[in-house]
Design a protein around this motif. Structure first.
Motif, PDB file in Angstrom:
ATOM      1  N   ALA A 178      39.522  42.222  40.251  1.00  0.00           N
ATOM      2  CA  ALA A 178      39.815  42.622  41.631  1.00  0.00           C
ATOM      3  C   ALA A 178      38.536  43.128  42.286  1.00  0.00           C
ATOM      4  CB  ALA A 178      40.887  43.710  41.647  1.00  0.00           C
ATOM      5  N   LEU A 179      38.204  42.538  43.452  1.00  0.00           N
ATOM      6  CA  LEU A 179      36.967  42.873  44.166  1.00  0.00           C
ATOM      7  C   LEU A 179      37.315  43.336  45.581  1.00  0.00           C
ATOM      8  CD1 LEU A 179      34.979  39.693  43.087  1.00  0.00           C
ATOM      9  CD2 LEU A 179      34.770  41.974  42.087  1.00  0.00           C
ATOM     10  N   ALA A 180      36.927  44.569  45.923  1.00  0.00           N
ATOM     11  CA  ALA A 180      37.244  45.134  47.246  1.00  0.00           C
ATOM     12  C   ALA A 180      36.360  44.493  48.306  1.00  0.00           C
ATOM     13  CB  ALA A 180      37.059  46.645  47.240  1.00  0.00           C
ATOM     14  N   TYR A 236      39.815  40.732  47.039  1.00  0.00           N
ATOM     15  CA  TYR A 236      39.616  39.372  46.560  1.00  0.00           C
ATOM     16  C   TYR A 236      39.707  39.393  45.031  1.00  0.00           C
ATOM     17  CZ  TYR A 236      38.179  37.310  51.014  1.00  0.00           C
ATOM     18  OH  TYR A 236      38.160  36.828  52.293  1.00  0.00           O
ATOM     19  N   TYR A 237      40.048  38.240  44.478  1.00  0.00           N
ATOM     20  CA  TYR A 237      40.219  38.132  43.036  1.00  0.00           C
ATOM     21  C   TYR A 237      39.389  36.951  42.535  1.00  0.00           C
ATOM     22  CZ  TYR A 237      44.220  41.122  44.050  1.00  0.00           C
ATOM     23  OH  TYR A 237      45.021  42.137  44.480  1.00  0.00           O
ATOM     24  N   SER A 260      45.213  32.367  48.105  1.00  0.00           N
ATOM     25  CA  SER A 260      44.407  31.240  47.625  1.00  0.00           C
ATOM     26  C   SER A 260      44.266  31.262  46.112  1.00  0.00           C
ATOM     27  CB  SER A 260      43.023  31.273  48.291  1.00  0.00           C
ATOM     28  OG  SER A 260      42.332  32.452  47.940  1.00  0.00           O
ATOM     29  N   VAL A 261      44.156  32.471  45.528  1.00  0.00           N
ATOM     30  CA  VAL A 261      44.039  32.558  44.064  1.00  0.00           C
ATOM     31  C   VAL A 261      45.357  32.146  43.401  1.00  0.00           C
ATOM     32  CG1 VAL A 261      43.709  34.142  42.121  1.00  0.00           C
ATOM     33  CG2 VAL A 261      42.210  34.285  44.126  1.00  0.00           C
ATOM     34  N   GLU A 262      46.496  32.491  44.020  1.00  0.00           N
ATOM     35  CA  GLU A 262      47.783  32.083  43.458  1.00  0.00           C
ATOM     36  C   GLU A 262      47.919  30.558  43.461  1.00  0.00           C
ATOM     37  OE1 GLU A 262      52.590  32.785  44.138  1.00  0.00           O
ATOM     38  OE2 GLU A 262      51.128  34.055  45.169  1.00  0.00           O
TER      39      GLU A 262
END
Length: 845
Positions: free
Chosen positions: A627-629, A610-611, A836-838
């Motif tokens: 960046a989050l794992a 996830y970002y 979703s972040v894009e």
């Protein structure tokens, strides 16, 4: 007259032959006893080694079964991993199988034995009894070695461990190991070339080796093997002439020669009118024969003795004093058995053995006992003898020999000591402790036992080993053992488990408070330094405790629980104790499952990233993304980063996990750039374990080269835990990373081990304030001032500040007023997947 001399010569000849045969008999018995002892020593050694190896193989099956208990969905891949690990540690194992509840092989490792797949044990008469016994009695069984399919003479030994689910039979784990290779290794290490070993099954059939050369000279021993036993026979291939044999030959030639001279001279007397001169010459020759006979007796290795029950006289050789250390005193049995010189613990048994012979209950005696020397020390001797009866069945004399067996006794004591005691510390070893623990568990009559087990591990002992050397640390371990035994008392047991671990058995604890007090005492005695070689060393220990053991537990169960509690104490910061409870076992299962999820996710490329965007407060635009794992499991659901990251660090998976995240985050960042998205910095968290890895710098360059991600847009976040190992090496690697153009951020500032002095020397660019400060800033003026001070300090050091956890407009305004550069939190943007972040990027742009 001629008949008179003939009778005289005949009587003398008989007496001399009797004495000669007695000497030969005693010497032969001595030689035979020595050979038997050697056979027994070698046979017991081989038997013990064979049992130990089979026990190790059974331990492999027990471990496999334990894994099956905690994960009954073991597939071929998991099975291969487990089997490969055990075969690597036990090279004698040929292959490992799993059979389902219909006894059909459904998994085998390695693949070269896949011809066994689908083979069932049912319908095979040679194993039906063993299968039925294993299922009915829930016990491990073994079949006799057999030649494996496709080989000429490779013997395989099959051991089967039954599995149960909900009380019902659910298949087998089967281990087949190379019996030839193991026996060849045992023979090479323990059996001289002149000895021969053969092994027979319970029915007497030969299963290894060839028939012994001489059964009458063989050593036989039954070797317990799981549900059956084998008989091992050891024999010597050929006799060798030893010192006693040469002595016997010499005495034989001497006596025969002297007898020939005597007969010749006496025959000459018959021819010369039996005058007094010839009689005197004969007497002189007889005296010379007596002296030669005495010399032969005195040259023997044993002290020979004879007790005439008619005259009560005792005759001994000169070796008597050399061996017993005491001159002969008195007559009769009190002269042979001098009560004041025999150890008081041994005398009753020795006297009873002699009395039994004199009463005719036994014809021979063979007693080992201790004799006091002139310096009040004791020597072990072996007294062997025989009672001779006359024609009326009455005892006429007793004859025997005394041997010095001190060296053999010391050798036996040393072997026993080495088997049950640690040679370095002198404490009981693991085998001794396990045996005592099994006895303790076996004597539990009620449901609980008030005894306790403590497993102690020296914290960070490897560091001392590396810095100070093995000799220093060996002496250090000796002092540790002395301190532990010094506070525990005689009724408790301290053992060295191996390496830097110790085990303690505390007997009859009244309650838990007594155990806790003892643990506190152990921790306190390590507060004082250990002084060795003019050096002072401080140690701390972690302690795992099992209190009130239950009936039905095995020693392995108890030690596993103690080890679980010990690991919990270490995870909690070391230098403390932890008492085992059932929840710890559940935690281990949970960690094991999480570890498996990480491994499967890495293998399947199935991790999530996830970002979360960051905002520039003063330019009111995107500053970058972190960046989050994320890890999701079908069985466990969504697993928190805190949990799976800690498991990854503990198991060493953090290295491949961190590499995967770095590579895939850079790959995604390059895809965004290529699609026209402008997002600034890409922040990726790295663990201190990655930073410490000597290959990390080269890995980072390789990732950047492969993904073509711009190095000036990459930001690496390190946590304050790196300061725990603050060293010049850490500074140098951070400088090398910055030299590439990478930015360095210090994450979670203020929550751990921070020192403001470190900020002046650490090569960092960004300071991230932990969200816990912001949460309290609205309620506490002190926290408000802390954030403001950190911001001002960072700006004074030319560092930018990111505040995490911003969730409200009020918090954002406070941070802006303080001069904070960037914010990150739900108020600006929540974390999301790449797609979703894009979309969020494009909407903002």
């Amino acid at each position: 007259m001629r008949n008179k001399y003939s009778r005289y010569i005949a009587v003398q000849t008989v007496i001399m032959l009797t004495i000669f045969m007695t000497i030969v008999f005693v010497l032969l018995r001595s030689q035979q006893s020595e050979n038997n002892y050697l056979l027994s020593s070698i046979g017991q050694s081989v038997s013990y080694s064979l049992q130990q190896h089979i026990a190790i193989t059974e331990g492999v099956l027990t471990s496999l079964a334990y894994n099956y208990e905690i994960d009954d969905h073991i597939d071929q891949r998991k099975f291969n991993i487990l089997a490969g690990k055990y075969m690597e540690e036990n090279p004698d194992i040929l292959y490992i199988q799993h059979k389902d509840k219909d006894t059909v092989t459904d998994m085998v490792y390695p693949e070269i034995f896949d011809y066994t797949l689908g083979v069932s044990l049912k319908g095979r008469p040679e194993v039906e009894d063993a299968i039925e016994k294993a299922i009915k009695n829930k016990m491990t069984t073994v079949n006799d070695p057999f030649i494996l399919k496709g080989t000429k003479d490779l013997l395989g030994l099959v051991i089967r461990y039954p599995l149960y689910k909900d009380g019902e039979f659910d298949g087998f784990f089967v281990v087949v190991f190379n019996f030839n290779a193991y026996m060849d290794k045992v023979i090479k290490e323990a059996v001289p070339n002149s000895y021969h070993i053969s092994i027979y099954n319970k029915k007497g059939g030969l299963i290894w080796g060839e028939s012994p050369w001489k059964d009458r000279d063989s050593f036989h021993v039954k070797v317990p093997v799981m549900d059956t036993y084998w008989t091992m026979k050891l024999s010597k291939e050929e006799s060798s002439i030893n010192a006693n044999g040469a002595l016997i030959g010499f005495i034989s030639l001497l006596v025969l020669f002297l007898m020939g001279i005597l007969i010749y001279m006496q025959m000459g007397l018959f021819k010369k009118d039996e005058n007094l001169q010839h009689l005197a010459s004969l007497h002189k020759e007889l005296e010379r024969l007596k002296e030669s006979y005495t010399l032969a007796l005195d040259s023997a290795n044993d002290a020979l003795w004879e007790w005439n029950l008619i005259t009560d006289e005792i005759i001994t050789s000169d070796k008597w004093i050399d061996i017993t250390g005491n001159a002969l005193e008195g007559h009769g049995i009190s002269g042979i058995l001098q009560k004041e010189t025999i150890h008081q613990e041994d005398y009753p048994a020795v006297r009873a053995a002699f009395d039994a012979c004199l009463k005719g209950e036994t014809r021979e005696f063979n007693q080992e006992y201790r004799i006091r020397n002139r310096d009040d020390t004791y020597t072990w001797v072996l007294n062997r003898g025989k009672v001779y009866f006359d024609g009326e069945g009455l005892p006429g004399k007793v004859a025997g020999a005394v041997s010095n067996i001190e060296e053999r006794k010391q050798r036996e004591s040393k072997i026993e000591y080495m088997a049950f005691y640690d040679t370095l510390t002198g404490l009981p070893n693991k085998m001794n402790f396990m045996s005592t623990l099994e006895e303790t568990l076996g004597s539990i009559e009620n449901s609980l036992c008030r005894d306790s087990i403590l497993m102690i591990d020296l914290d960070n002992f490897k560091i001392h080993n590396d810095l100070l050397g093995l000799d220093f640390c060996d002496q250090l371990l000796q002092q540790v053992g002395d301190r532990l035994t010094g506070i525990l008392g005689q009724k408790n047991m301290v053992a060295r488990f191996g390496g830097d671990e110790f085990l303690i058995l505390i007997r009859d604890c009244k309650d838990m408070s007594e155990v806790k007090k003892l643990c506190q005492n152990i921790l306190s005695i390590f507060g004082a330094p250990f002084v060795l070689m003019e050096k002072s060393v401080y140690l701390s220990v972690s302690i795992g405790v099992v209190h009130c053991m239950e009936a039905g537990q095995t020693a392995n169960d108890v030690l596993r629980n103690a080890d679980t509690a010990l690991n919990k104490a270490k995870e909690s910061g070391k230098n403390q104790y932890c008492i085992y409870d059932a929840q710890m076992h559940d935690e281990i299962i949970r960690k094991s499952n999480v570890e498996l999820c990480i491994r499967e996710a890495l293998a399947k490329d199935d991790l999530l990233i996830y970002y979360q965007p960051q905002q520039d407060l003063f330019r009111n635009k995107i500053r970058g993304v972190e960046a989050l794992a994320r890890l999701h499991s079908k069985e466990l659901g969504m697993i928190s980063p805190f949990e799976f990251i800690s498991v990854a660090e503990y198991t060493g998976l953090i290295i491949p996990l961190g590499s995967w995240i770095l590579k895939n985050a850079c790959k995604q960042g390059k895809a965004w750039i290529d699609s026209g998205c402008k997002f600034g910095k890409l922040s990726v968290n790295i663990s201190v374990h990655q930073l410490r890895n000597e290959n990390f710098y080269d890995l980072l360059k390789e990732v950047l080269n492969e993904t073509q991600f711009p190095v000036n847009q990459l930001e690496l976040e390190i946590t304050e835990s790196v300061l725990l190992e603050f060293s010049q090496n850490n500074i140098e690697i951070l400088k090398k990373l910055r030299s590439l153009g990478v930015s360095i951020a210090l994450d979670d500032f203020g929550t751990g081990y921070s020192s403001l002095n470190y900020l002046t020397v650490l090569p960092i660019d960004i300071l991230k304030i932990d969200k816990s400060f912001l949460g309290r800033a609205l309620e506490s003026e002190t926290e408000h001032q802390v954030i403001k001070s950190i911001t001002e300090l960072a700006h004074g050091l030319s560092l930018k500040v990111v505040s995490e956890g911003v969730e409200t407009a009020e918090q954002k305004q406070i941070l802006k007023d303080m001069g904070c550069d960037y914010i990150q939190g739900y108020y600006f943007a929540k974390p999301g997947d790449a797609k979703s972040v894009e979309k969020w990027f494009r909407r903002e742009q």
